[in-house]
Write a protein that holds these residues in place. Structure first.
Motif, PDB file in Angstrom:
ATOM      1  N   LEU A   1     -12.490 -22.572  16.279  1.00 18.12           N
ATOM      2  CA  LEU A   1     -13.433 -22.393  17.375  1.00 18.12           C
ATOM      3  C   LEU A   1     -14.174 -21.060  17.251  1.00 18.12           C
ATOM      4  CD1 LEU A   1     -14.585 -23.696  19.881  1.00 18.12           C
ATOM      5  CD2 LEU A   1     -12.752 -22.645  21.208  1.00 18.12           C
ATOM      6  N   LYS A   2     -13.467 -20.010  16.858  1.00 18.27           N
ATOM      7  CA  LYS A   2     -14.110 -18.707  16.669  1.00 18.27           C
ATOM      8  C   LYS A   2     -15.176 -18.771  15.573  1.00 18.27           C
ATOM      9  CE  LYS A   2     -10.184 -15.931  18.119  1.00 18.27           C
ATOM     10  NZ  LYS A   2      -9.099 -15.060  17.653  1.00 18.27           N
ATOM     11  N   ARG A   3     -14.861 -19.501  14.483  1.00 16.52           N
ATOM     12  CA  ARG A   3     -15.831 -19.628  13.390  1.00 16.52           C
ATOM     13  C   ARG A   3     -17.045 -20.452  13.796  1.00 16.52           C
ATOM     14  NH1 ARG A   3     -11.081 -20.790  10.474  1.00 16.52           N
ATOM     15  NH2 ARG A   3     -11.684 -22.975  10.303  1.00 16.52           N
ATOM     16  N   GLN A   4     -16.886 -21.387  14.712  1.00 15.82           N
ATOM     17  CA  GLN A   4     -17.971 -22.272  15.122  1.00 15.82           C
ATOM     18  C   GLN A   4     -18.825 -21.706  16.248  1.00 15.82           C
ATOM     19  OE1 GLN A   4     -18.531 -24.872  13.169  1.00 15.82           O
ATOM     20  NE2 GLN A   4     -16.733 -24.137  12.081  1.00 15.82           N
TER      21      GLN A   4
ATOM     22  N   LYS B   1     -23.940 -24.097  21.590  1.00 11.00           N
ATOM     23  CA  LYS B   1     -24.513 -23.550  22.817  1.00 11.00           C
ATOM     24  C   LYS B   1     -23.366 -22.966  23.632  1.00 11.00           C
ATOM     25  CE  LYS B   1     -28.320 -26.796  23.258  1.00 11.00           C
ATOM     26  NZ  LYS B   1     -28.944 -27.817  24.102  1.00 11.00           N
ATOM     27  N   ALA B   2     -23.685 -22.043  24.505  1.00 12.88           N
ATOM     28  CA  ALA B   2     -22.653 -21.376  25.309  1.00 12.88           C
ATOM     29  C   ALA B   2     -21.849 -22.379  26.132  1.00 12.88           C
ATOM     30  CB  ALA B   2     -23.283 -20.330  26.217  1.00 12.88           C
ATOM     31  N   THR B   3     -22.510 -23.394  26.675  1.00 15.19           N
ATOM     32  CA  THR B   3     -21.794 -24.373  27.501  1.00 15.19           C
ATOM     33  C   THR B   3     -20.856 -25.239  26.661  1.00 15.19           C
ATOM     34  OG1 THR B   3     -23.705 -25.857  27.315  1.00 15.19           O
ATOM     35  CG2 THR B   3     -23.569 -24.483  29.297  1.00 15.19           C
ATOM     36  N   THR B   4     -21.284 -25.578  25.457  1.00 12.24           N
ATOM     37  CA  THR B   4     -20.434 -26.364  24.563  1.00 12.24           C
ATOM     38  C   THR B   4     -19.203 -25.558  24.172  1.00 12.24           C
ATOM     39  OG1 THR B   4     -22.350 -27.539  23.704  1.00 12.24           O
ATOM     40  CG2 THR B   4     -20.338 -27.604  22.360  1.00 12.24           C
ATOM     41  N   TYR B   5     -19.425 -24.301  23.802  1.00 19.68           N
ATOM     42  CA  TYR B   5     -18.318 -23.425  23.422  1.00 19.68           C
ATOM     43  C   TYR B   5     -17.333 -23.274  24.581  1.00 19.68           C
ATOM     44  CZ  TYR B   5     -15.652 -19.404  21.893  1.00 19.68           C
ATOM     45  OH  TYR B   5     -14.627 -18.574  21.542  1.00 19.68           O
ATOM     46  N   ALA B   6     -17.851 -23.053  25.777  1.00 20.51           N
ATOM     47  CA  ALA B   6     -16.989 -22.882  26.948  1.00 20.51           C
ATOM     48  C   ALA B   6     -16.169 -24.140  27.210  1.00 20.51           C
ATOM     49  CB  ALA B   6     -17.828 -22.532  28.177  1.00 20.51           C
TER      50      ALA B   6
ATOM     51  N   TYR C   1     -15.242 -26.446  24.959  1.00 14.11           N
ATOM     52  CA  TYR C   1     -14.223 -26.536  23.912  1.00 14.11           C
ATOM     53  C   TYR C   1     -13.090 -25.550  24.164  1.00 14.11           C
ATOM     54  CZ  TYR C   1     -16.899 -29.611  20.779  1.00 14.11           C
ATOM     55  OH  TYR C   1     -17.550 -30.662  20.210  1.00 14.11           O
ATOM     56  N   LYS C   2     -13.455 -24.345  24.556  1.00 18.13           N
ATOM     57  CA  LYS C   2     -12.444 -23.304  24.824  1.00 18.13           C
ATOM     58  C   LYS C   2     -11.552 -23.731  25.981  1.00 18.13           C
ATOM     59  CE  LYS C   2     -10.770 -19.087  24.557  1.00 18.13           C
ATOM     60  NZ  LYS C   2      -9.490 -19.043  23.907  1.00 18.13           N
ATOM     61  N   ARG C   3     -12.151 -24.277  27.033  1.00 19.47           N
ATOM     62  CA  ARG C   3     -11.384 -24.747  28.187  1.00 19.47           C
ATOM     63  C   ARG C   3     -10.422 -25.869  27.776  1.00 19.47           C
ATOM     64  NH1 ARG C   3     -15.398 -25.271  31.204  1.00 19.47           N
ATOM     65  NH2 ARG C   3     -15.897 -27.417  30.678  1.00 19.47           N
ATOM     66  N   ASN C   4     -10.920 -26.810  26.977  1.00 23.81           N
ATOM     67  CA  ASN C   4     -10.053 -27.906  26.516  1.00 23.81           C
ATOM     68  C   ASN C   4      -8.933 -27.394  25.635  1.00 23.81           C
ATOM     69  OD1 ASN C   4     -11.448 -29.896  27.886  1.00 23.81           O
ATOM     70  ND2 ASN C   4     -12.819 -30.303  26.164  1.00 23.81           N
ATOM     71  N   LEU C   5      -9.220 -26.423  24.780  1.00 24.44           N
ATOM     72  CA  LEU C   5      -8.181 -25.840  23.935  1.00 24.44           C
ATOM     73  C   LEU C   5      -7.120 -25.160  24.776  1.00 24.44           C
ATOM     74  CD1 LEU C   5      -7.107 -25.210  21.141  1.00 24.44           C
ATOM     75  CD2 LEU C   5      -8.589 -23.204  21.102  1.00 24.44           C
ATOM     76  N   ASP C   6      -7.538 -24.457  25.823  1.00 28.98           N
ATOM     77  CA  ASP C   6      -6.572 -23.809  26.709  1.00 28.98           C
ATOM     78  C   ASP C   6      -5.685 -24.843  27.400  1.00 28.98           C
ATOM     79  OD1 ASP C   6      -7.610 -21.346  26.032  1.00 28.98           O
ATOM     80  OD2 ASP C   6      -8.869 -21.173  27.810  1.00 28.98           O
ATOM     81  N   ILE C   7      -6.263 -25.970  27.790  1.00 27.56           N
ATOM     82  CA  ILE C   7      -5.488 -27.036  28.432  1.00 27.56           C
ATOM     83  C   ILE C   7      -4.471 -27.612  27.450  1.00 27.56           C
ATOM     84  CG2 ILE C   7      -5.621 -29.380  29.381  1.00 27.56           C
ATOM     85  CD1 ILE C   7      -8.362 -28.521  30.584  1.00 27.56           C
ATOM     86  N   VAL C   8      -4.909 -27.908  26.240  1.00 27.95           N
ATOM     87  CA  VAL C   8      -4.023 -28.503  25.244  1.00 27.95           C
ATOM     88  C   VAL C   8      -2.911 -27.534  24.855  1.00 27.95           C
ATOM     89  CG1 VAL C   8      -3.918 -29.325  22.855  1.00 27.95           C
ATOM     90  CG2 VAL C   8      -5.779 -30.062  24.338  1.00 27.95           C
ATOM     91  N   SER C   9      -3.249 -26.259  24.749  1.00 27.31           N
ATOM     92  CA  SER C   9      -2.257 -25.247  24.324  1.00 27.31           C
ATOM     93  C   SER C   9      -1.161 -25.024  25.354  1.00 27.31           C
ATOM     94  CB  SER C   9      -2.958 -23.924  24.043  1.00 27.31           C
ATOM     95  OG  SER C   9      -3.822 -24.066  22.932  1.00 27.31           O
ATOM     96  N   THR C  10      -1.433 -25.305  26.620  1.00 29.08           N
ATOM     97  CA  THR C  10      -0.434 -25.066  27.653  1.00 29.08           C
ATOM     98  C   THR C  10       0.505 -26.247  27.823  1.00 29.08           C
ATOM     99  OG1 THR C  10      -1.932 -25.840  29.394  1.00 29.08           O
ATOM    100  CG2 THR C  10      -1.910 -23.484  28.916  1.00 29.08           C
TER     101      THR C  10
END
Length: 56
Positions: A31-34, A39-44, A46-55
């Protein structure tokens, strides 16, 4: 052969991961490389979904 592939990825793509890399770390690094390509909204999103999956 696996070592050669690892070194090639490190120099060619700036990626240093091994078969010991956990999914969460791999996903965060990807995600950091991408980020520059999203776009900022797409990144946000993806980041939110990653946080959900990681927990879980």
């Amino acid at each position: 052969m696996a070592e050669a592939e690892r070194i090639e990825k490190k120099f060619k793509y700036g990626v240093e991961e091994s078969d010991q890399t956990h999914f969460e770390q791999y996903a965060e690094n990807w995600l950091k490389r991408q980020e520059p390509f999203f776009k900022a909204t797409t990144y946000a999103g993806y980041k939110r979904n990653l946080d959900i999956v990681s927990t879980r």
